[in-house]
Design a protein around this motif. Sequence first.
Motif, PDB file in Angstrom:
ATOM      1  N   GLU B 125       0.839  -1.206   0.000  1.00  0.00           N
ATOM      2  CA  GLU B 125       0.000   0.000   0.000  1.00  0.00           C
ATOM      3  C   GLU B 125       0.872   1.254   0.000  1.00  0.00           C
ATOM      4  O   GLU B 125       0.539   2.256  -0.629  1.00  0.00           O
ATOM      5  CB  GLU B 125      -0.958  -0.001   1.195  1.00  0.00           C
ATOM      6  CG  GLU B 125      -2.051  -1.070   1.127  1.00  0.00           C
ATOM      7  CD  GLU B 125      -2.905  -1.005  -0.138  1.00  0.00           C
ATOM      8  OE1 GLU B 125      -3.197   0.103  -0.621  1.00  0.00           O
ATOM      9  OE2 GLU B 125      -3.269  -2.078  -0.667  1.00  0.00           O
ATOM     10  N   GLU B 126       1.986   1.199   0.715  1.00  0.00           N
ATOM     11  CA  GLU B 126       2.915   2.340   0.726  1.00  0.00           C
ATOM     12  C   GLU B 126       3.467   2.564  -0.686  1.00  0.00           C
ATOM     13  O   GLU B 126       3.561   3.701  -1.170  1.00  0.00           O
ATOM     14  CB  GLU B 126       4.061   2.049   1.709  1.00  0.00           C
ATOM     15  CG  GLU B 126       5.055   3.201   1.844  1.00  0.00           C
ATOM     16  CD  GLU B 126       6.201   2.884   2.810  1.00  0.00           C
ATOM     17  OE1 GLU B 126       6.235   1.766   3.373  1.00  0.00           O
ATOM     18  OE2 GLU B 126       7.072   3.750   2.984  1.00  0.00           O
ATOM     19  N   LYS B 128       2.024   1.732  -3.506  1.00  0.00           N
ATOM     20  CA  LYS B 128       0.947   2.285  -4.344  1.00  0.00           C
ATOM     21  C   LYS B 128       0.732   3.768  -4.049  1.00  0.00           C
ATOM     22  O   LYS B 128       0.581   4.577  -4.955  1.00  0.00           O
ATOM     23  CB  LYS B 128      -0.369   1.547  -4.077  1.00  0.00           C
ATOM     24  CG  LYS B 128      -0.408   0.108  -4.558  1.00  0.00           C
ATOM     25  CD  LYS B 128      -1.801  -0.454  -4.249  1.00  0.00           C
ATOM     26  CE  LYS B 128      -1.810  -1.949  -4.132  1.00  0.00           C
ATOM     27  NZ  LYS B 128      -3.057  -2.448  -3.524  1.00  0.00           N
ATOM     28  N   GLU B 129       0.728   4.103  -2.739  1.00  0.00           N
ATOM     29  CA  GLU B 129       0.419   5.473  -2.338  1.00  0.00           C
ATOM     30  C   GLU B 129       1.427   6.456  -2.922  1.00  0.00           C
ATOM     31  O   GLU B 129       1.078   7.544  -3.356  1.00  0.00           O
ATOM     32  CB  GLU B 129       0.389   5.550  -0.800  1.00  0.00           C
ATOM     33  CG  GLU B 129      -0.101   6.876  -0.260  1.00  0.00           C
ATOM     34  CD  GLU B 129      -0.260   6.856   1.259  1.00  0.00           C
ATOM     35  OE1 GLU B 129      -0.576   5.794   1.833  1.00  0.00           O
ATOM     36  OE2 GLU B 129      -0.050   7.912   1.881  1.00  0.00           O
ATOM     37  N   ILE B 132       2.693   4.647  -7.418  1.00  0.00           N
ATOM     38  CA  ILE B 132       1.806   4.230  -8.493  1.00  0.00           C
ATOM     39  C   ILE B 132       0.644   5.209  -8.619  1.00  0.00           C
ATOM     40  O   ILE B 132       0.320   5.667  -9.703  1.00  0.00           O
ATOM     41  CB  ILE B 132       1.258   2.798  -8.244  1.00  0.00           C
ATOM     42  CG1 ILE B 132       2.425   1.814  -8.229  1.00  0.00           C
ATOM     43  CG2 ILE B 132       0.258   2.420  -9.343  1.00  0.00           C
ATOM     44  CD1 ILE B 132       2.021   0.378  -7.965  1.00  0.00           C
ATOM     45  N   ASN B 133       0.071   5.559  -7.488  1.00  0.00           N
ATOM     46  CA  ASN B 133      -1.145   6.364  -7.502  1.00  0.00           C
ATOM     47  C   ASN B 133      -0.868   7.867  -7.561  1.00  0.00           C
ATOM     48  O   ASN B 133      -1.697   8.661  -7.171  1.00  0.00           O
ATOM     49  CB  ASN B 133      -1.975   6.044  -6.250  1.00  0.00           C
ATOM     50  CG  ASN B 133      -3.456   5.962  -6.562  1.00  0.00           C
ATOM     51  OD1 ASN B 133      -3.830   5.526  -7.639  1.00  0.00           O
ATOM     52  ND2 ASN B 133      -4.292   6.393  -5.640  1.00  0.00           N
TER      53      ASN B 133
END
Lengths: 427, 413
Positions: B125-126, B128-129, B132-133
């Motif tokens: 999630e880190e 992605k945060e 990626i996002n």
Amino acid sequence: MVDRKTAPSIKNAVDFNIQLQPYQKFTLKNGINVYVIDAGVEEVIQLEWIFMAGNRYETKNLVAAATNHLLKNGTQQYSAFDINEHFEFYGSFLNRACYNETASLSLHSMSKHLDHLLPMVAEVLTNATFPQSELDIFVQNSKQRLSVNLQKSDFVASREIEKIIYGADHPYGKYSSAEAYDALTVNDLKAYYEQYYKNGDCMIFMAGKVPANALDLLEKYFGSLTLTNPVIVVNDEYTEPAQKPYEEDIAVDKDGVQASIRLAQNFPNRLHPDFKEVQVLNTLLGGYFGSRLMSNIREEKGYTYGIHSYIQARKTQSAWMISTEAGRDVAAATIQEVYNEMAILRNELVDDEELMLVKNYILGSLLGDLEGPFQIINRWKSYILNGVGNDYFYESIKTIKEITPQRLQELAFKYLWPEKFYKLVVV
Amino acid sequence: MITFDRFVLDNGLKVLVHKDAATPMAVVNVMYNVGARDENPEQTGFAHLFEHLMFGGSINIESYDEPLQMAGGENNAYTTNDLTNYYLQLPVENLETAFWLESDRMLSLAFSPQSLEVQRKVVCEEFKEHYINKPYGDAWHNFRHLCYKQHPYQWMTIGEKLQHIEDARLEDVKSFFNKHYTPCNAILVVAGNVETEQIKELAEKWFGPIPSGEEYLRNLPQEAEQAEARVQTITANVPLDAFYLGFHMGGRLSDEYYTVDLITEIMGNGGSSRLFQKLVKEDKLFSNISCYHMGSIEPGLIVIEGRLIKGITMQTAEKAVWEQIDTLVQNGVTEAELQKAKNKSESVIAFEDMSLMNRANSLAFYELLGDATLINKELDRYNAVTTAQLQATAAKILNRKNSNTLYYLAQNN
């Protein structure tokens, strides 16, 4: 052999006698109040000029922020480059910031250079010209930055939730747009500068290793300015902006892999009798690494890198906010877990050990926050600007030390209901 | 002047003590000599994932965070390409709690499968945060690979891809721990209102019994000297074109390090810096531009990074950047410009040293570099740089052959 199974004995932070160094207060000839913390060993100083010039007073969107930003971008005598060059030559930093009630200019420098720097600060505060070319660059670059930020779900979520909470026209809820930047004119900025800086209400906060002649210098350069005229307070009484319960989903990026989740409810300001106690409840819920939300949603489920709850405290009113970036496919599950944690706080008493841990954590963290003169003056500044009185610090500590599990449950029962929170999901 | 005492335990743990009687808090900083550069290219992101696992309980203590919070403490950690650092502060009365916690996780982790399972997800999630996002989130992934062909600085601390993190196995975790998380590969700094004798006793008591481990001898592939300019173009769903230009430079202990630091200051840091004044303010080619270096221990990069004003072509923007570089190389800088950069370095050091935690962290870092006394020599190193040295260093580094250019273009532009 050393016993590694048993924790060494500790002194509970609730037993500490935590002190906040008092400030000294001086008043310049023209009535400007100067608050001073003289402390520290490094030869550095921080000065802040605070004006009642935040966006609460503007009648056109972004004028307060633009005026503040362009303060140091040219005077009758000096160009933006000259001004930057002057401060940077002395290794100092002149920054500005615009908030809702206040707008400020701040200087960080080695103490020994103060006499070279203050005349230029005075120049900026009395002779700023807001050249059209500087405004054009500001508008262009701000719009570009905004276009990038609008692709970030967290940025969009943070400003949309404030709009929902406070209303699109409220100073706490309104936000920037390309159109609003384009509508800014030099005359808007000059008029705002005239009213809220040159003839505005100013106070000065100074902290660090204060040179012996510092007050004389302040008197010399700021004591005769025509500041301190009172500002007419605009009416921004809170009105309910939307019907509850409120839910909204916003799409920013169709391929987004994370959802920015914001849950928020309106909450009173620091003067409300529940405010200090709710800080403890909030810490327990989501205000530190070991909080209920972090333990459950990050450390047990791995749905997110972080989830936090906090009281976003502003002068007239606040918001109780829960904020996280979670995997897109687990967004709904994340929200459900937040609701579950609220229910547990409503339905069950917190046990004594967890409450002691939270109290120790808050007080230990408070003690750590008082390191050095800048931190101390910032705490005083917050108390003074929010009008909470000089005893607020000690009252807060007393509240933290004395709060009981029963009282926390009462507060949870009063505030922590899913239907009280607006829900926003941005992907 | 930052004073400290230093001693070494029999197991090789280096201990530094910095006394500051003015604060009620103590800082305990443990730095491990391992970073993303030490990873297997097939298992990148591991040093950072491991940092997360260090909070999942140790051999004798179920939870790291709870007892620390109970003692009024706070902690955090970070991983870079060079090192991993764990730091905490707590009321000095409860200092022994920190020794208990830090020594137990140096002795051995609990290696719980549940902790690995969850932290893999958290780190994903880190990833992605942050990478990626976010618009431009993959720029550095590409830029590092463009600049580094051999050296492990070619991957980011977070890792090459989510897959590497998802694939991490418990046996990898154990062997990583045994190789790197040992007393002889660690530095302990204690700062606050403490006495060296007292710290010696506590260190002997808690860290002394931990087996030394094997000293990690770093033997990484070194980057070959770049032979020709490199260029890469990426197109992505971003609103603005972005420009990245990187040049290889010497490492943290090289002679040119301080000179480079001053070059980047003059070129691209602050409202009166050359690139900002010329390219943002006067020519209006960029909405923002900065020049900095990576600050890495091994040979690093000077980077110029900017976003273009909409409608400006990459060619125009790039040409203007090179004009500024060539002007610097040909004409050097004025004495006043150099003095400005030195004055800034002086105040930055003074401001950083205000925080006890920064002082403890810096001491550990300089000790890792090989000599903690360097902490008090920084300012002299800056002040010794001359305009002639600065120009020579600029000429050596800021040339086309040594350049790596990434065009990050907006789609449909």
